[in-house]
Each structure stands twice: as C-alpha cells, then as structure tokens.
Design an enzyme around this catalytic site. Sequence first.
Site, short mmCIF file in Angstrom:
data_model
loop_
_atom_site.label_atom_id
_atom_site.label_comp_id
_atom_site.label_asym_id
_atom_site.label_seq_id
_atom_site.Cartn_x
_atom_site.Cartn_y
_atom_site.Cartn_z
N SER A 126 -6.84 -0.49 11.65
CA SER A 126 -6.26 0.28 10.54
C SER A 126 -6.15 1.77 10.87
CB SER A 126 -7.13 0.14 9.29
OG SER A 126 -7.29 -1.21 8.98
N GLU B 244 -10.32 -13.15 11.36
CA GLU B 244 -10.96 -12.27 10.36
C GLU B 244 -10.99 -12.96 8.99
OE1 GLU B 244 -9.00 -8.49 9.65
OE2 GLU B 244 -10.81 -7.71 8.73
C1 LIG Z 1 -15.15 -2.84 3.59
C2 LIG Z 1 -13.99 -2.63 4.52
C3 LIG Z 1 -14.17 -2.76 5.89
C4 LIG Z 1 -13.08 -2.56 6.75
N1 LIG Z 1 -13.29 -2.67 8.11
C5 LIG Z 1 -12.24 -2.45 8.94
C6 LIG Z 1 -12.46 -2.50 10.36
O1 LIG Z 1 -13.57 -2.73 10.86
N2 LIG Z 1 -11.41 -2.25 11.17
C7 LIG Z 1 -10.16 -1.99 10.69
O2 LIG Z 1 -9.24 -1.80 11.50
N3 LIG Z 1 -9.92 -1.91 9.35
C8 LIG Z 1 -10.95 -2.13 8.46
N4 LIG Z 1 -10.74 -2.05 7.11
C9 LIG Z 1 -9.42 -1.63 6.62
C10 LIG Z 1 -8.63 -2.76 5.98
O3 LIG Z 1 -8.12 -3.64 6.95
C11 LIG Z 1 -7.49 -2.09 5.19
O4 LIG Z 1 -8.10 -1.30 4.18
C12 LIG Z 1 -6.57 -3.11 4.57
O5 LIG Z 1 -5.79 -3.73 5.56
C13 LIG Z 1 -5.63 -2.47 3.53
O6 LIG Z 1 -4.95 -1.39 4.07
P1 LIG Z 1 -4.93 0.05 3.38
O7 LIG Z 1 -6.33 0.41 3.01
O8 LIG Z 1 -4.19 0.96 4.27
O9 LIG Z 1 -4.13 -0.17 2.02
P2 LIG Z 1 -2.53 -0.31 1.89
O10 LIG Z 1 -2.03 -1.32 2.85
O11 LIG Z 1 -1.93 1.06 1.94
O12 LIG Z 1 -2.41 -0.89 0.42
C14 LIG Z 1 -2.45 -0.06 -0.76
C15 LIG Z 1 -2.09 -0.95 -1.93
O13 LIG Z 1 -0.75 -1.47 -1.77
C16 LIG Z 1 -0.75 -2.89 -1.86
N5 LIG Z 1 0.26 -3.44 -0.94
C17 LIG Z 1 0.41 -3.13 0.38
N6 LIG Z 1 1.42 -3.87 0.91
C18 LIG Z 1 1.86 -4.69 -0.07
C19 LIG Z 1 2.89 -5.68 -0.13
N7 LIG Z 1 3.63 -5.98 0.93
N8 LIG Z 1 3.09 -6.32 -1.31
C20 LIG Z 1 2.34 -6.00 -2.42
N9 LIG Z 1 1.36 -5.06 -2.42
C21 LIG Z 1 1.13 -4.40 -1.26
C22 LIG Z 1 -2.15 -3.31 -1.44
O14 LIG Z 1 -2.48 -4.57 -1.96
C23 LIG Z 1 -3.00 -2.18 -2.05
O15 LIG Z 1 -3.25 -2.44 -3.41
C24 LIG Z 1 -11.80 -2.24 6.23
C25 LIG Z 1 -11.62 -2.11 4.84
C26 LIG Z 1 -12.70 -2.30 4.00
C27 LIG Z 1 -12.47 -2.14 2.53
#
Ligand SMILES: Cc1cc2nc3c(=O)[nH]c(=O)nc-3n(C[C@H](O)[C@H](O)[C@H](O)COP(=O)(O)OP(=O)(O)OC[C@H]3O[C@@H](n4cnc5c(N)ncnc54)[C@H](O)[C@@H]3O)c2cc1C
Length: 415
Positions: free
Chosen positions: A136, A251
């Site tokens: 991410s 995952e």
């Molecule tokens: C506890 C925790 C541990 C994590 N550990 C890791 C890790 O070790 N390594 C790593 O790389 N990442 C990690 N992550 C990150 C995680 O993979 C991302 O937070 C996740 O993929 C969501 O991406 P974002 O936070 O950028 O949100 P975004 O993708 O920006 O989403 C924001 C909002 O938009 C919505 N949304 C996005 N796209 C769509 C769509 N196509 N249709 C409808 N709604 C949509 C989402 O549901 C969300 O509500 C972790 C996250 C958490 C919470």
Amino acid sequence: MDFNDTPEEAAFRAECRSWLEANAELRQPGDPGADALGERTTPETVKEAQAWQKKKAEAGWTCITWPKELGGRGGTTMQNVIWNQEEAKFRTPPNIFGIGLGMCGPTILTHGTTEQKERWIPKMIAGEEIWCQLFSEPSAGSDLAGLRSTAVKDGDDWVVNGQKIWTTGAHFCDWGILVVRTDPTVAKHSGLTFFVVDMHAPGVEVRPITQINRGQGFNEVFFSDVRIPDSQRISEVGNGWAVSITTLMNERSSIGGSGGAGGMRDLFRLAEEVEIDGRPAIEDRSVRYKLADFYIRAQGVKLTGNRTLSALSQGKTPGPEASLGKLVGAVMGQDMAAFAMELQGAASATFDESYTPQEGDWQGRYLGIPGLRIAGGTDEVLRNIIAERVLGLPPEARADKGLAFKDIPTGPPNA
Ligand SMILES: Cc1cc2nc3c(=O)[nH]c(=O)nc-3n(C[C@H](O)[C@H](O)[C@H](O)COP(=O)(O)OP(=O)(O)OC[C@H]3O[C@@H](n4cnc5c(N)ncnc54)[C@H](O)[C@@H]3O)c2cc1C
C-alpha cells in the site's frame, strides 16, 4: 458438507494436541484476546515469538504444507487447518509471522527460483528472519495497481524510490516483499515488478504510526535510492501484478472470517460481570436477545467457514465465497465491541485498565477493530468481489482501462 474428522484427521488432531499439551499451556477465560494486528508487540515479545516458532519448526509443527526439503512438513491443507485450530486453544506469544508465513512464503514458493527459495524459506520457517508486506501507498490501497514508487535498473541493481504506508511489523522485520513501478509507459497493471527488499539496507527508513488505541502495529516506510540486487527480483520484469495477486489471495484466506467469533466467550463473561439495576446484565432480557443475535451470526460465519474447510478436505480449491467470512466476521466483531462498550456504561469512557472490566481489553478492541474492515480488502471491495464473481453481476466501470499509467490524470478534473 461433512464437519467430522476422518479417522486420519482425528489421529493427526490427537498428535497435535499431545505435542501442544507437552509444550504450552491451555488458554484460560480472561486471557487477553489474540493480538491479530500485532499492535502490542515489544522487543521482548518478538524474542518470545521467535523462540516458540523455532521450537515448532524443530518439531515439524509449522508450515505444515510446505516442502520437507525446505523445512516444512510436506503435509496437507487439512492438516494445516487442524493444527491451527488446536494451537489456537493454547497460550502462545503474539503471531508476528502471519505475514511472512501466510503471504510472503507462499508467494516465493509459487514464483521464486530454487536459489531464492533456498535462501529465504528455511530461515522464515525457523523464525530467524521476519517478513513484512510493502504494497500500500498513500494513493494506492484498494487500487493497488495505481502505485507510484519506482525502481530503475542500474547495472546489476535496481534503485528504488518512493513511499509505502500501513506496513504491518516493518519496525521489527528483516525482509519485505515489495511491488513497484518499473515501466510507466504501459497500462498500470503491466508496468509493475516484484522484489524482496532487505529492511536493513541503506536508504530504508521506517517510521512507526501510533494508533488511536495506543497500539503500534504499522508504519510508513520511505525508500531513498535503495539498491536491490537483480537476484532479489521475483519473476520477470513487468510481471509484478500476477505475483501480487498470489500474495493477495493468500492474504484474504489467512485473515479469514475470524473477525468477531473469537470474542464471543469474553462478551458473555462481560455480561455476567457488569450489572444493570443491581443484577448481572446477562439476566436482562434485551441483553440476552443481543447475545443470542451475536451467537447466531457467529454460527453463520463458522458454518460458512466450514464450507471452505469441507472443500479443502475434499482437495477442492475454495472460491471467492471466502470473502463472505471476512466481510461478515469483521462487521460482527465491530458490533460486538460496540455492545461491550454499551454494557460498561460510564466505565467505557476510560482506557485505564484498573477501572475498566477485563482490563480495558474491549476499549482496545473497539478502537482497533475498524482496521479489520479495511485490511485485506475493505467492505466495499469485498462486496464488489461477491457481486461480480459470486453473483455474476456486471463489473464496475473502469475509466483507466487500457491507458498508459503516465497518461492517467492524477488531479481533479480541470485542475
Ligand atoms: C490493520 C491494517 C494493517 C495493514 N497492513 C498492511 C501491510 O502490512 N502492508 C500493506 O501493504 N498494506 C497494509 N494495510 C493497508 C491496506 O491494504 C489498505 O488500507 C487497504 O487496501 C485499503 O486501501 P486504502 O487505505 O488506501 O483505502 P482506499 O482504497 O483509498 O479506500 C477508501 C474508501 O474507498 C472505498 N473504495 C475504494 N475503491 C472502491 C471501489 N472500487 N468501489 C467501492 N468503494 C471503493 C473503500 O472501500 C474505502 O471505504 C493495512 C491496513 C490495515 C487497516
């Protein structure tokens, strides 16, 4: 569906149980919940976890399905499920190896060369080296293929620049799996390449993120001219998306549907401990109604999970229905934590362990559990998967399909 162990599975379960009884203590009511997000890890607990992993590895009780010649047990998926079920009943250190063994290892086993497997897998199994997942970025989560960190070839090395975020465990890890952009002139999914990066290499800077529940599970990671030898590239240049999909599939199944079911016993105990109008809350009709509702939902999650287990036991590959368990389990976990806070009344407003029932465990869960609805696929993304791949509904419109990555607009329209 057949939920009973076959005679062979029952024998294997007894073998697991007997080793665990000789080497660990059974969990007791009141033991803290599993540290599913690795938030309570300290240098001491990392050492304890490594010692437990080493002990299991020496006795052949870890990486049950991995090849024997690399240090695994060469067993079946069902044996692995049975081991996990039995181990969960015992007190063990926090599982800091979930990302390595659940995602990084399977990815290297699928796409790595023989030399790469021999270099990394045995030390991963023995717990000597700990792994994290660097996918991410601030502008790439659900839309992972939109990531912006880059790697440029320079002699036998690649030079990496950019930023990752939410990297669980990066502050105590030795290695990370990394996906970066190596070609911005092709469509976004086609220009990615997958590497293994040494987390102690010059130019890697890890900045921990402190969370609202005081936990420190994940980090920002910055790469400034970090050199990665080409021998640490996994699969071909430009094939990073396919490799990442292997990681993401692992995952989702390793996070699974455990979101809320684990707290059920603690919630019943809390309802016995706290009072409403001078009587234990569990005697109140509306509380009993709520508890029954959670119990029914937890059974639904468990039985849906059993369909997956049944498929595995019959040698079949579970389908995208596995997303259901993650979606429902995480929502239920959050509802349970909110109800536990309601039950505590005014005490729920403090995080001081000495004033709160169950030593503030529910306060920590209430503040931490929204993360489970995001990690491993957000609710909305899982709903899209269920809609498109389980129910066969039309796919969502993808405006950037076929565009070269460099031509995808980054700002708001007309900016
Ligand atoms: C506890 C925790 C541990 C994590 N550990 C890791 C890790 O070790 N390594 C790593 O790389 N990442 C990690 N992550 C990150 C995680 O993979 C991302 O937070 C996740 O993929 C969501 O991406 P974002 O936070 O950028 O949100 P975004 O993708 O920006 O989403 C924001 C909002 O938009 C919505 N949304 C996005 N796209 C769509 C769509 N196509 N249709 C409808 N709604 C949509 C989402 O549901 C969300 O509500 C972790 C996250 C958490 C919470």
